[in-house]
Design an enzyme around this catalytic site. Structure first.
Site, PDB file in Angstrom:
ATOM      1  N   THR A  66       0.878  -1.173   0.000  1.00  0.00           N
ATOM      2  CA  THR A  66       0.000   0.000   0.000  1.00  0.00           C
ATOM      3  C   THR A  66       0.917   1.224   0.000  1.00  0.00           C
ATOM      4  OG1 THR A  66      -0.053   0.072   2.395  1.00  0.00           O
ATOM      5  CG2 THR A  66      -1.785  -1.199   1.331  1.00  0.00           C
ATOM      6  N   LYS A  95     -14.275  15.761  12.446  1.00  0.00           N
ATOM      7  CA  LYS A  95     -15.317  15.603  13.472  1.00  0.00           C
ATOM      8  C   LYS A  95     -15.496  16.933  14.193  1.00  0.00           C
ATOM      9  CE  LYS A  95     -13.793  11.102  13.132  1.00  0.00           C
ATOM     10  NZ  LYS A  95     -12.423  10.795  12.724  1.00  0.00           N
ATOM     11  N   TRP A 147     -20.038  14.947  11.523  1.00  0.00           N
ATOM     12  CA  TRP A 147     -18.977  14.703  10.548  1.00  0.00           C
ATOM     13  C   TRP A 147     -19.045  15.677   9.380  1.00  0.00           C
ATOM     14  CZ3 TRP A 147     -18.067   8.776   9.461  1.00  0.00           C
ATOM     15  CH2 TRP A 147     -17.609   8.182  10.652  1.00  0.00           C
TER      16      TRP A 147
HETATM   17  P1  ADP Z   1      -3.228   4.339  -0.346  1.00  0.00           P
HETATM   18  O1  ADP Z   1      -4.189   3.593   0.537  1.00  0.00           O
HETATM   19  O2  ADP Z   1      -1.882   4.322   0.197  1.00  0.00           O
HETATM   20  O3  ADP Z   1      -3.718   5.713  -0.770  1.00  0.00           O
HETATM   21  P2  ADP Z   1      -4.361   2.993  -2.552  1.00  0.00           P
HETATM   22  O4  ADP Z   1      -4.094   3.404  -3.935  1.00  0.00           O
HETATM   23  O5  ADP Z   1      -4.559   1.571  -2.287  1.00  0.00           O
HETATM   24  O6  ADP Z   1      -3.186   3.538  -1.705  1.00  0.00           O
HETATM   25  O7  ADP Z   1      -5.587   3.838  -2.070  1.00  0.00           O
HETATM   26  C1  ADP Z   1      -6.892   3.346  -1.923  1.00  0.00           C
HETATM   27  C2  ADP Z   1      -7.759   4.427  -1.380  1.00  0.00           C
HETATM   28  O8  ADP Z   1      -7.852   5.509  -2.312  1.00  0.00           O
HETATM   29  C3  ADP Z   1      -9.182   4.009  -1.147  1.00  0.00           C
HETATM   30  O9  ADP Z   1      -9.329   3.350   0.076  1.00  0.00           O
HETATM   31  C4  ADP Z   1      -9.904   5.344  -1.169  1.00  0.00           C
HETATM   32  O10 ADP Z   1      -9.790   6.025   0.067  1.00  0.00           O
HETATM   33  C5  ADP Z   1      -9.134   6.118  -2.188  1.00  0.00           C
HETATM   34  N1  ADP Z   1      -9.825   6.050  -3.473  1.00  0.00           N
HETATM   35  C6  ADP Z   1      -9.553   5.250  -4.509  1.00  0.00           C
HETATM   36  N2  ADP Z   1     -10.395   5.496  -5.529  1.00  0.00           N
HETATM   37  C7  ADP Z   1     -11.227   6.469  -5.122  1.00  0.00           C
HETATM   38  C8  ADP Z   1     -12.330   7.154  -5.719  1.00  0.00           C
HETATM   39  N3  ADP Z   1     -12.718   6.908  -6.944  1.00  0.00           N
HETATM   40  N4  ADP Z   1     -12.946   8.100  -4.976  1.00  0.00           N
HETATM   41  C9  ADP Z   1     -12.556   8.374  -3.730  1.00  0.00           C
HETATM   42  N5  ADP Z   1     -11.530   7.773  -3.119  1.00  0.00           N
HETATM   43  C10 ADP Z   1     -10.874   6.823  -3.808  1.00  0.00           C
END
Ligand code: ADP
Length: 546
Positions: free
Chosen positions: A184, A436, A441
């Site tokens: 990640t 918060k 929220w």
């Molecule tokens: P990191 O968690 O380190 O940012 P990732 O690429 O795995 O790396 O990120 C996933 C996160 O990115 C999701 O859990 C979400 O919070 C955000 N995310 C991905 N796509 C979208 C989207 N289309 N809209 C909003 N948030 C998104």
């Protein structure tokens, strides 16, 4: 009674087989310093065989981790096939990680051989002597002499391939075997290793290809600007191999809007893919130059929410965005925003801006984090998204964070969303970013979107800062469009927001900065903003309530 179908092991060898037998004539074009490097799948397959032979000669055995520190390019694609198809595990390193994170992930994965693009050699310098598991470095050279790297004896990629046979006896694989590893990107904490299996990659690839998902076809020319170290470039390399798309790679020019646009135009790209920040720059460039990309029918965009203003400006220049949601742990495809049949024309944009409908094969639910109660899909209740399915992680490598899986087997995403009765997912925020205020929220994402719809604002990120009375209050960090630099005020932004968000959502302050810090995969980096934020001036009346 049992079914009488074959137990055909689902593996990436199947994709390699299609590449060779059906799509040999299809091109893979990589941007270079001067012009492009052009090859075909048919030319690449013998090289993939040679590469597997070389890996074997280097002592790589099934299950061993082979790391790549590379841009999106044809050699990286060769590694994408050779490593998993020989039974080893492809570990794509995020080249924008801080050295200590890079060191951590290499050691955590115990990578044995590390392939590095010549231009990225300097990134390894701070790691010298700190990554003992790596027995061999292989440099993917660009024809110029190697800089002083301090890594000792390194091998040259082309020389290595040259010494091997064009045929490789691919072993029989089991579909449960690990195929690839991706950490990640650490937006909200330390990187954690996600391990994909052949089976998960295969089924995910089929999912990506579905018409209601990303819908790639053999006719497409696909340009993944999303890095190959970012959740396997969203699964596009294998999906392109399976379908037979022509592929374009930006190499180290992925952040350069002009290079991206020019290559897309010259090579007749039909599908582009990247995070929103890429398109903010691209849209600005195209608006300024008048250049257009009429062959592009889809711009796949995910990683963070697409601001409404961005989708509108992309629509205006003929670039239709397809919004998708997912994460490294979901391979990454989770949902895709295609308006359902019967959607009135004037509601299409709203639907395209949601995170869309969960894709076939993945189940979703929203859960109240406090009570663990599963919430209704009424478009009002919001809670944490939890998912399960054949390409969703059940844990992290080395057992980190076991609590991410619920007792009944759902993966906790850390994203907070509502779901409408028709199934559209609307992400409110990440649990760690939601503000918060006085027990209620505030969605930082919604506030950012509202601010970015201001014509003078290019980018905005909102964070919650401590407040003695309200716990937290929103503070916005905004970047003016270059032509309006120094000409937009806090008051003007607050005034603009008055009819767009609830009064108590109005930020206490709007702070102007030159650029919003970005994470290694190009998302707004709120961790950095929080770490350097000066406290709210509580003595002054909040900007929104003056
Ligand atoms: P990191 O968690 O380190 O940012 P990732 O690429 O795995 O790396 O990120 C996933 C996160 O990115 C999701 O859990 C979400 O919070 C955000 N995310 C991905 N796509 C979208 C989207 N289309 N809209 C909003 N948030 C998104």
């Amino acid at each position: 009674m049992e079914g009488l179908m074959q137990d055909y092991e689902l593996s990436l060898q199947h994709v390699l087989w299609r590449l060779e037998r059906l799509h040999a004539h299809k091109e893979v074009v990589t941007k270079q310093e001067q012009g492009v490097h052009r090859t075909t799948n048919g030319e690449m397959v013998p090289r993939i065989n040679r590469l597997a032979g070389a890996l074997k000669r280097l002592g790589i055995k099934p299950g061993d981790r082979v790391a790549t520190l590379a841009w999106n390019n044809y050699r990286h694609l060769e590694l994408y096939y050779a490593v998993p198809c020989m039974g080893a595990v492809l570990h794509t390193l995020n080249l924008r990680l801080f050295p200590q994170h890079l060191e951590f992930v290499i050691n955590d994965a115990e990578d044995k051989v590390l392939f590095v693009d010549q231009t990225l050699l300097p990134l390894l310098k701070p790691l010298i002597g700190k990554i003992p598991s790596v027995e061999q470095f292989v440099v993917m050279g660009n024809g110029t002499p190697l800089p002083d790297h301090g890594l000792g004896d390194v091998l040259d990629y082309e020389t290595l391939l040259h010494a091997e046979s064009e045929a490789y006896p691919w072993p029989k694989l089991s579909e449960r075997m690990a195929a690839a590893m991706c950490y990640t990107s650490g937006t909200t904490g330390n990187p954690k290793g996600v391990v994909y299996s052949h089976r998960s990659q295969f089924i995910h690839t089929m999912g990506v290809l579905q018409a209601d998902n990303l819908g790639l076809t053999e006719k497409d020319v696909v340009f993944p600007i999303v890095p190959m170290f970012h959740a396997n470039s969203w699964g596009l390399p294998y999906a392109c191999g399976m379908a037979g798309c022509k592929v374009l790679f930006p190499d180290r020019f992925m952040g350069d809007a002009k290079s991206v646009v020019d290559l897309a135009e010259q090579e007749a790209a039909t599908i582009l893919a990247g995070v929103p920040t890429i398109w903010i720059n691209t849209a600005a460039l195209l608006k300024q130059t008048g250049q257009r990309l009429p062959k592009v029918h889809t711009v796949i965009c995910g990683g963070s929410a697409i601001p409404r203003s961005l989708m509108e400006s992309m629509d205006a220049i003929g670039l239709r965005m397809l919004h998708a949601w997912g994460m490294t742990e979901t391979s990454p495809l989770g949902s895709v925003a295609r308006p359902r049949s019967g959607t009135p024309a004037d509601d299409e944009l709203n639907k395209r801006l949601t995170q869309g409908i969960v894709v076939p094969g993945v189940e979703i639910r929203i859960v109240d984090p406090a009570s663990d109660e599963v919430l209704p899909w009424d478009g009002v209740a919001f809670g944490e998204i939890q998912v399960r399915g054949p390409w969703i992680a059940r844990g992290y490598y080395n057992g980190y964070d076991p609590g991410k899986l619920t007792e009944d087997g759902w993966f906790r995403t850390g994203d907070v969303a509502k779901i409408t009765p028709e199934g559209y997912i609307q992400i409110v925020d990440r649990t760690k970013d939601v503000i918060k205020s006085g027990g209620e929220w505030i969605s930082s994402v919604d506030l950012e979107n509202a601010i970015m719809s201001h014509p003078k604002i290019l980018e905005a990120a909102v964070i919650g800062l401590a407040h003695s009375k309200w716990d937290e209050r929103p503070v916005a960090y905004a970047v003016a469009r270059p032509e309006f630099k120094g000409q937009v005020t806090q008051e003007e932004v607050i005034q603009f927001l008055q009819d767009k968000v609830a009064k108590w959502w109005l930020p206490d302050e709007v702070r102007f900065i030159d650029e919003v810090p970005k994470t290694s995969v190009g998302k707004f980096d709120k961790k950095v903003l929080r770490a350097s934020a000066v406290p709210i001036k509580e003595s002054a009346a909040p900007a929104g309530r003056k």
